[in-house]
Scaffold this motif. Structure first.
Motif, PDB file in Angstrom:
ATOM      1  N   ARG A 608       0.758  -1.131   0.071  1.00 18.31           N
ATOM      2  CA  ARG A 608       0.082  -0.185   0.039  1.00 18.31           C
ATOM      3  C   ARG A 608       0.838   1.212  -0.013  1.00 18.31           C
ATOM      4  O   ARG A 608       0.565   2.326  -0.633  1.00 18.31           O
ATOM      5  N   GLN A 609       2.056   1.218   0.848  1.00 21.84           N
ATOM      6  CA  GLN A 609       2.813   2.468   0.696  1.00 21.84           C
ATOM      7  C   GLN A 609       3.371   2.777  -0.572  1.00 21.84           C
ATOM      8  O   GLN A 609       3.386   3.857  -1.063  1.00 21.84           O
ATOM      9  N   LYS A 610       3.995   1.569  -1.312  1.00 22.26           N
ATOM     10  CA  LYS A 610       4.390   1.938  -2.578  1.00 22.26           C
ATOM     11  C   LYS A 610       3.295   2.323  -3.432  1.00 22.26           C
ATOM     12  O   LYS A 610       3.483   3.227  -4.189  1.00 22.26           O
ATOM     13  N   GLU A 611       2.038   1.882  -3.419  1.00 20.87           N
ATOM     14  CA  GLU A 611       1.060   2.150  -4.303  1.00 20.87           C
ATOM     15  C   GLU A 611       0.900   3.839  -3.965  1.00 20.87           C
ATOM     16  O   GLU A 611       0.625   4.620  -4.953  1.00 20.87           O
ATOM     17  N   GLU A 612       1.046   3.940  -2.699  1.00 17.27           N
ATOM     18  CA  GLU A 612       0.612   5.638  -2.133  1.00 17.27           C
ATOM     19  C   GLU A 612       1.664   6.584  -3.019  1.00 17.27           C
ATOM     20  O   GLU A 612       1.407   7.519  -3.440  1.00 17.27           O
ATOM     21  N   GLU A 613       2.929   5.851  -2.766  1.00 18.06           N
ATOM     22  CA  GLU A 613       4.045   6.874  -3.537  1.00 18.06           C
ATOM     23  C   GLU A 613       3.829   6.868  -5.022  1.00 18.06           C
ATOM     24  O   GLU A 613       4.157   7.951  -5.578  1.00 18.06           O
ATOM     25  N   LEU A 614       3.772   5.850  -5.505  1.00 18.72           N
ATOM     26  CA  LEU A 614       3.426   5.842  -6.873  1.00 18.72           C
ATOM     27  C   LEU A 614       2.139   6.673  -7.339  1.00 18.72           C
ATOM     28  O   LEU A 614       2.427   7.582  -8.405  1.00 18.72           O
TER      29      LEU A 614
END
Length: 751
Positions: A608-614
């Motif tokens: 979810r963090q990666k998705e949020e950064e992207l």
């Protein structure tokens, strides 16, 4: 021929006497005539037979039967009207004889029934033949009450459809059949609504049926008062006196009066058979078996009913005879009379049941089963025949197991399976008989009810359905709580059920616990039977029961109970260990599962963090693109505005907006080509600056001049110089605006 047609016409006009005379004369002429048409015409004999039958005069019956027989013969038995009419004629004669005490049956009786049955079947769907239906119902009501009731109801519907009043005797017969079939409430309702409400006068037969319905409903006082009233008003009606004696003999203080009434009822052939049978029962009730046997033996040839009563009475004494005398006794006093009855009346279900008993006592179980099966089709022998058939099935199962064990040492699996199927069939038959029985306040019905429960439990026990057998016996002990035999059987059924559970449930703790409960209940039932036997010895059946057997079985149950208690304790410990291991395994599995869930949760958080950064990077990129687009749009708008302002001052030189745009694009291209040269120049300047002195202004000037010459070669500065020289007269604000435009172009190029 003319007489025949004249007779037909008068018949249609309703002149039956004249038509009968004309047709009778035509018959005599046709018998002497050579005319084939007149001689063989069946219409003459059919009409004459029907007319003679309608007169209901005894002297006309023979001629009517002769004519109808001829019609049936000449038509090859295809005339349904003649068949029904002949059946009515013969049936009426038989019904008169039956009312006078003659038995039903015989060749003539069965022919009349067959004629009416076939004729009514062929007439189905057409106009109802009421006389045929009523006669057919009267003939078969004794042995087939359901079919008789249907025939009466069909005749009633036909009469009501024709707006013809229904005779009270018909309603009386319908009410009587309902009562015999067990629907006493419907019979009482019909007597009240159809007879009391519509007919003021009442004959003795209706009063007698009213008393019989009250007796069946258990209202003995009402029935007794009705029969006493009939005895007073119609002393010749001996059937009512017989029923009065039957009610009276239930009171131990009135046995003498009942005997006198039965002796009086034996004075008429119509009531003699029933009265003699009840008189024999009265003597047997008083333990005077010799007198009871004498009454039946003297009168057994009077009718089949007394012959059956005599065979049934003699069957009671079989157990007191030795084997040799028993065989002769069976043949002479039971077998032979019953066979003779069946020869006279093959549809007699009572005789068929008696023959089945004879075969069973003679150890001919297969023949007994066939006889009981035939007797089970009768309405009034259905319950008794089912019980006897169930007994036969149980005995056949036991015999098969014994023979198999005698040959091979132990019964084969197939024989045991087949015998179990026989026991299950016996259980079903006992249950059917139990459903047919009715629990009333009379001791005889109550004992029969309890006996059927005991037989059902017996069949269930033989079929190894021990738990069901124990449940059935539990119901029975609530009905007869002081019977030692029932308690003993209950203890034995519980013991077998517990033993089976103990063997089957070695790995099933609940089964073993249930077995422990059943062992305890078995001991309690056996102890109860021992206690009751010391004070009460009245057994429900002829089962032999001794206290020592119950005591020995109680000791055995105690030993089994103690052994099972140890096994149960061990099984409980093993179950607890298994449960502990199971809980430990579940705890490990739960911890492992939680760890996996935590790792999965962390992985999900990272994802979810990666998705949020992207998502954030994408949003920033989109915002940057949007700002660039807005700046670009703003620049284009400024250029458009500057171009519009330039058009206002370009009119003197003839330049236009379109021309300036082309010139601007050309300048942009030149600037792009000039960028590499400028870069090389800067690099060169840097090199020269390192080698020469920075204060050499002349060299700097020369270099500047050289550079200026090079730029002139490219044509850029020359073009600007020319343009500056040509526009020297512009205002300062205009020159500043032009410079801004050029700076904007350069900035665009750099960007």
């Amino acid at each position: 021929m003319a007489l025949f047609q004249l007779g037909r016409a008068e018949h249609h006009l309703g002149k039956f006497e004249e038509a009968s005379q004309r047709l009778e004369e035509a018959k005599k002429i046709s018998e002497r005539s050579d005319n084939a048409y007149v001689k063989l015409n069946p219409g003459l004999f059919l009409r004459l037979g029907l007319l003679k039958l309608s007169t209901q005069r005894k002297e006309d019956e023979d001629l009517a039967q002769e004519c109808l027989e001829k019609v049936i013969k000449d038509s090859n038995d295809r005339c349904g009207v003649a068949r029904r009419a002949l059946g009515v004629l013969i049936g009426r004669r038989l019904l008169i004889g039956i009312k006078r005490g003659r038995p039903r049956g015989g060749e003539v009786f069965h022919r009349a029934v067959s004629l009416l049955k076939r004729g009514l079947a062929e007439n189905e769907g057409a106009k109802a033949d009421v006389p045929a239906q009523l006669t057919y119902a009267g003939l078969i009501e004794e042995n087939s009450p359901k079919l008789a009731l249907e025939a009466y109801q069909s005749a009633i519907r036909a009469l009501e459809g024709e707006k013809t009043p229904v005779d009270a005797e018909i309603w009386n017969n319908v009410a009587s059949l309902n009562a015999r079939l067990g629907d006493v409430s419907a019979a009482k309702t019909m007597m009240h609504e159809k007879i009391d409400a519509e007919y003021s006068a009442e004959c003795s037969t209706i009063s007698y049926n009213r008393g019989r319905i009250a007796e069946m409903a258990g209202a003995l006082k009402e029935a007794e008062s009705t029969f006493r009233a009939i005895k007073k008003d119609a002393p010749h009606y001996l059937e009512a006196i017989t029923r009065l004696a039957v009610i009276t003999m239930q009171d131990e203080t009135k046995l003498k009066e009942a005997e006198e009434l039965l002796r009086e009822a034996m004075g008429s052939p119509a009531s003699k058979s029933v009265a003699a049978a009840f008189l024999s029962k009265l003597y047997a009730k008083q333990k005077d078996f010799k007198e009871a046997q004498t009454v039946l033996e003297i009168n057994r040839n009077e009718c089949d009913y007394l012959a059956l009563a005599f065979s049934s009475f003699m069957h009671r004494f079989l157990d007191s005879l030795d084997q040799e005398r028993k065989s002769r006794f069976l043949l002479n006093h039971i077998g032979a009379p019953l066979v003779s009855i069946l020869k006279r009346s093959k549809h007699n279900s009572f005789a068929a049941n008696g023959v089945g008993v004879y075969f069973a006592e003679s150890k001919m179980m297969s023949e007994a089963r066939d006889a009981f099966t035939a007797a089970g089709t009768g309405v009034f022998t259905a319950k008794t025949a089912r019980v006897n058939l169930a007994h036969t099935q149980v005995h056949l199962g036991h015999r098969a197991i014994s023979e198999s064990a005698r040959v091979t040492g132990r019964p084969s699996h197939k024989v045991v399976s087949n015998s179990r199927a026989l026991f299950e069939q016996a259980e079903k038959l006992y249950q059917d008989a139990f459903e047919l029985s009715r629990l009333s306040k009379s001791k005889a019905d109550f004992d029969a009810h309890c006996e059927l429960l005991l037989y059902t439990a017996w069949a269930q026990f033989e079929a190894t359905q021990y738990r069901k057998s124990a449940d059935t016996l539990t119901k029975l002990v609530h009905l007869v709580p002081s019977n030692a035999v029932v308690w003993f059987n209950l203890g034995q059924a519980l013991l077998e059920s517990a033993s089976t559970r103990a063997l089957r449930g070695k790995t099933m703790l609940e089964e073993m616990k249930m077995a422990k409960v059943e062992f305890t209940a078995s001991r309690q039932a056996l102890r109860r039977s021992i206690a009751l036997d010391r004070h009460h010895t009245d057994a429900l059946t002829r089962s032999q029961f001794e206290t020592k057997h119950a005591t020995a079985l109680d000791k055995y149950v105690h030993q089994q109970d103690r052994t099972h208690e140890v096994n149960l304790r061990n099984a409980t410990n093993e179950a607890e260990d298994r449960e502990e291991r199971r809980r430990h395994s579940l705890a490990l599995l739960e911890a492992r599962q939680k760890k996996h869930e935590e790792e999965a949760r962390k992985e999900m958080d990272k994802q979810r963090q990666k998705e949020e950064e992207l998502r954030k990077a994408f949003q920033d990129s989109e915002a940057k693109k949007q700002r660039f687009k807005e700046e670009h749009d703003r620049t284009l708008a400024e250029e458009a505005r500057f171009e519009d302002e330039d058009e206002e001052y370009s009119g003197e030189q003839g330049s236009s907006r379109k021309g300036r745009s082309k010139r601007k694009k050309k300048e942009e291209l030149l600037i792009e080509d000039e960028k590499p040269a400028k870069k090389a120049k800067k690099q060169k300047k840097g090199t020269i600056a390192k080698k020469k002195d920075a204060d050499d202004s002349g060299s700097e000037y020369s270099d500047a001049a050289a550079d200026s010459g090079k730029e002139g070669e490219n044509g850029v500065e020359l073009s600007r110089g020319d343009e500056s020289e040509g526009e020297g007269d512009r205002k300062p604000s205009e020159q500043k605006r032009f410079a801004l435009t050029v700076d904007d172009d350069d900035s665009d190029g750099d960007l």
